[in-house]
Write a protein that holds these residues in place. Structure first.
Motif, short mmCIF file in Angstrom:
data_model
loop_
_atom_site.label_atom_id
_atom_site.label_comp_id
_atom_site.label_asym_id
_atom_site.label_seq_id
_atom_site.Cartn_x
_atom_site.Cartn_y
_atom_site.Cartn_z
N LYS A 352 -14.41 16.38 15.72
CA LYS A 352 -14.56 16.52 14.12
C LYS A 352 -15.78 16.59 13.51
CE LYS A 352 -13.00 12.54 12.14
NZ LYS A 352 -12.19 11.82 11.59
N LYS A 353 -16.67 15.82 14.15
CA LYS A 353 -18.21 15.73 13.89
C LYS A 353 -18.96 17.20 13.93
CE LYS A 353 -22.34 13.27 14.46
NZ LYS A 353 -23.00 12.09 15.08
N LEU A 354 -18.59 17.81 15.05
CA LEU A 354 -18.97 19.35 15.51
C LEU A 354 -18.56 20.20 14.40
CD1 LEU A 354 -20.54 21.10 16.95
CD2 LEU A 354 -18.33 21.64 18.55
N LEU A 355 -17.10 20.06 14.11
CA LEU A 355 -16.54 21.01 12.88
C LEU A 355 -17.21 20.70 11.43
CD1 LEU A 355 -12.94 20.97 13.92
CD2 LEU A 355 -14.69 22.88 14.33
N ARG A 356 -17.52 19.79 11.31
CA ARG A 356 -18.25 19.16 10.13
C ARG A 356 -19.50 19.73 10.15
NH1 ARG A 356 -16.78 14.54 6.95
NH2 ARG A 356 -18.79 13.99 6.98
N LYS A 357 -20.38 19.51 11.01
CA LYS A 357 -21.49 20.24 11.09
C LYS A 357 -21.72 21.77 11.07
CE LYS A 357 -25.78 19.81 13.84
NZ LYS A 357 -26.37 19.12 15.20
N ILE A 358 -20.78 22.46 11.37
CA ILE A 358 -20.58 23.84 11.36
C ILE A 358 -20.43 24.22 9.79
CG2 ILE A 358 -19.55 25.90 12.08
CD1 ILE A 358 -18.70 24.68 14.83
N LEU A 359 -19.25 23.52 9.17
CA LEU A 359 -19.17 23.86 7.88
C LEU A 359 -20.49 23.53 7.07
CD1 LEU A 359 -16.52 24.51 6.05
CD2 LEU A 359 -16.63 22.05 5.54
N GLN A 360 -21.29 22.61 7.09
CA GLN A 360 -22.30 22.46 6.48
C GLN A 360 -23.30 23.75 6.75
OE1 GLN A 360 -23.46 18.76 8.10
NE2 GLN A 360 -23.10 17.74 5.86
N ARG A 361 -23.21 24.05 8.06
CA ARG A 361 -24.08 25.40 8.07
C ARG A 361 -23.51 26.54 7.15
NH1 ARG A 361 -24.03 26.61 14.45
NH2 ARG A 361 -25.07 28.61 13.71
N ILE A 362 -22.30 26.66 7.25
CA ILE A 362 -21.76 27.70 6.55
C ILE A 362 -22.19 27.44 5.07
CG2 ILE A 362 -19.82 28.88 5.69
CD1 ILE A 362 -18.45 28.06 8.43
N ALA A 363 -22.18 26.43 4.52
CA ALA A 363 -22.47 26.14 3.12
C ALA A 363 -23.96 26.44 2.97
CB ALA A 363 -22.02 24.85 2.77
N TYR A 364 -24.75 25.92 3.65
CA TYR A 364 -26.14 25.91 3.46
C TYR A 364 -27.01 27.17 4.07
CZ TYR A 364 -25.59 21.16 1.73
OH TYR A 364 -25.04 20.00 1.25
N ALA A 365 -26.20 27.96 4.72
CA ALA A 365 -26.89 29.30 5.10
C ALA A 365 -27.29 29.91 3.88
CB ALA A 365 -25.76 30.05 5.90
N VAL A 366 -28.65 30.58 4.13
CA VAL A 366 -29.06 31.00 2.88
C VAL A 366 -29.16 32.63 3.18
CG1 VAL A 366 -31.48 31.51 1.90
CG2 VAL A 366 -30.93 29.23 2.53
N THR A 367 -29.33 33.17 4.38
CA THR A 367 -29.21 34.47 4.58
C THR A 367 -27.90 34.87 5.33
OG1 THR A 367 -29.97 34.36 6.93
CG2 THR A 367 -31.78 34.57 5.21
N GLU A 368 -27.75 36.21 4.97
CA GLU A 368 -26.47 36.78 5.68
C GLU A 368 -26.41 36.41 7.14
OE1 GLU A 368 -22.71 38.36 5.26
OE2 GLU A 368 -24.07 37.76 3.60
N GLN A 369 -27.34 36.47 7.89
CA GLN A 369 -27.23 36.41 9.26
C GLN A 369 -27.00 34.98 9.55
OE1 GLN A 369 -27.41 39.00 11.74
NE2 GLN A 369 -26.74 37.31 12.90
N GLU A 370 -27.51 34.11 9.04
CA GLU A 370 -27.07 32.64 9.01
C GLU A 370 -25.65 32.32 8.83
OE1 GLU A 370 -30.08 30.95 6.53
OE2 GLU A 370 -31.60 30.42 8.12
N TYR A 371 -25.24 32.88 7.76
CA TYR A 371 -24.01 32.72 7.53
C TYR A 371 -22.96 33.46 8.78
CZ TYR A 371 -19.32 33.79 5.03
OH TYR A 371 -17.96 33.73 4.97
N GLU A 372 -23.25 34.55 9.25
CA GLU A 372 -22.53 35.02 10.09
C GLU A 372 -22.49 34.34 11.13
OE1 GLU A 372 -20.38 37.15 9.73
OE2 GLU A 372 -20.78 38.19 7.86
N ASP A 373 -23.39 33.92 11.84
CA ASP A 373 -23.80 33.07 12.89
C ASP A 373 -23.06 31.68 12.64
OD1 ASP A 373 -25.51 34.88 14.02
OD2 ASP A 373 -27.23 33.77 13.44
N ALA A 374 -22.95 31.13 11.63
CA ALA A 374 -22.19 29.81 11.60
C ALA A 374 -20.75 29.97 11.55
CB ALA A 374 -22.71 29.38 9.97
N MET A 375 -20.16 31.12 10.86
CA MET A 375 -18.76 31.77 10.85
C MET A 375 -18.24 32.10 12.30
SD MET A 375 -17.55 31.26 8.13
CE MET A 375 -16.11 32.43 8.06
#
Length: 404
Positions: A352-375
């Motif tokens: 659960k902690k891992l999934l929450r951390k990934i969701l934060q990466r999705i929310a705070y990603a600034v560039t499109e590449q960061e967003y795609e990596d998090a997804m």
């Protein structure tokens, strides 16, 4: 007779000097109902001789209460009607006794006889005094309420214990505050009748403001009220970023139901800056439509605004309707809470902690590449949770996808 800086509350033949002091003056203040003396260490000398005249029976009774609390004893009525008042010490074997009657048809009362000998004092000073009441509490704390409107009942209890040596229950402190507030500022229900007057004065002193008052056409009762001062709208335009936080909160005063809707910004110091607010019966689609329509009139701004909200009732649909060219961001704290409840909560704590951390990466990603990596990371760990992200309007809460 002593003088009174508050307009005269008590006519007496009191001396300016009491035993044990070179000069002890009497302090008087505005009481809960009319002008009554405030309890001070000198209350022990306020009931002192035959011939004292009080402007009403009620004020004599208040003085007797102050006197009994200061002396640490209790009294009981022998006679109590419109023309006479007779009291004696609650312990029948002790001699203290007072008799007063009306003066020439009233409303003044004068002490006719007094046995002012005490032999039972100080036996109830540390307990709940039976003569305290919500009116007495209101009289005791009124001055502090003027200086500190947020004065709490628990603070009142502590101060009265420290200053007067007696305990009062919480409910008595709470109701005492209610009585004091009403006597200082008027009854909260009747104050609604002043809203038309208030609107007129506000527009005179701050031209250009938007104030809208609506009354139920059938019952003629208050329905809702919107306020945006011109100074607040101007401050938002010239001193704040184009971001507005929308939220509603329930009014906690138990006798006044309703909700406060507010639009707030952040100023240059990252402090909340209230732009507009409204009192409504509940947080509904209709009330948010009405609020945002008035807000649009008040702002008259060409710049695009990013609205942020918790997607309260109706907001998700209202903002695009009223502000079609502006943007709507969702509060990520609420997104995370929903994610916990609907997705991550079913897993063990480490995952659960891992999934929450990934969701934060999705929310705070600034560039499109960061967003795609998090997804991609979310899909590798849980394809169902990736689908949840896509279904929950990710373009409204991820930096990389948010158009505003």
């Amino acid at each position: 007779s002593t003088s009174n800086t508050h307009g005269g509350s008590l006519e007496t033949t009191e001396p300016l000097q009491l035993p044990g002091s070179s000069l002890e003056l009497y302090d008087r203040g505005q009481g809960a109902e009319g002008v009554v003396p405030v309890l001070t260490p000198y209350s022990v000398g306020r009931i002192h001789s035959v011939g004292q005249v009080f402007i009403s029976k009620e004020l004599l009774q208040m003085e007797l209460t102050n006197y009994a609390i200061a002396r640490g004893f209790n009294w009981k009525y022998l006679k109590n009607d419109s023309v006479r008042l007779t009291v004696r010490c609650n312990v029948s074997i002790f001699p203290w006794r007072l008799h007063a009657s009306v003066v020439r048809g009233g409303p003044q009362f004068a002490i006719k006889s007094l046995n002012n000998i005490h032999t039972c004092g100080c036996d109830i000073m540390s307990d709940e005094h039976p003569r305290t009441s919500k009116k007495w509490v209101a009289n005791a704390v009124k001055g502090k309420l003027v200086d500190k409107p947020t004065y709490r009942a628990s603070e009142m209890m502590s101060d009265i214990r420290r200053e007067y040596g007696i305990c009062i229950p919480y409910h008595q402190a709470w109701w005492g505050k209610e009585v004091a507030v009403s006597s200082l500022y008027g009854d909260f229900r009747t104050s609604y009748h002043m809203l038309n007057w208030y609107s007129e004065r506000a527009l005179q002193s701050n031209p250009g403001s938007i104030l809208s008052l609506e009354v139920d056409p059938e019952t003629q009762r208050f329905k809702r009220f919107f306020i945006c001062f011109e100074a607040s709208a101007y401050g938002f335009k010239v001193g704040c970023r184009p971001m507005l936080f929308l939220d509603g909160t329930h009014i906690k005063q138990h006798r006044v139901q309703g909700v406060i809707l507010a639009a707030s910004a952040l100023n240059g110091n990252n402090e909340l800056f209230t732009v507009a607010y409204s009192i409504v019966d509940s947080e509904t689609y209709d009330n948010w439509v009405w609020f945002l329509q008035n807000l649009k009139k008040a702002l008259l701004s060409d710049r695009r605004i990013a609205f942020l909200s918790d997607r309260g009732r109706g907001l998700k649909e209202v903002i695009p309707d009223i502000f079609p060219n502006d943007h709507h961001g969702y509060c990520f704290q609420h997104i995370m809470q929903n994610f916990n409840d609907q997705c991550a909560g079913k897993y063990a704590a480490p995952f659960k902690k891992l999934l929450r951390k990934i969701l934060q990466r999705i929310a705070y990603a600034v560039t499109e590449q960061e967003y795609e990596d998090a997804m991609m990371a979310m899909e590798l760990n849980s394809s169902d949770d990736k689908e949840w992200v896509l279904r929950n309007d990710v373009e409204h809460w991820s930096h990389a996808r948010f158009p505003g």
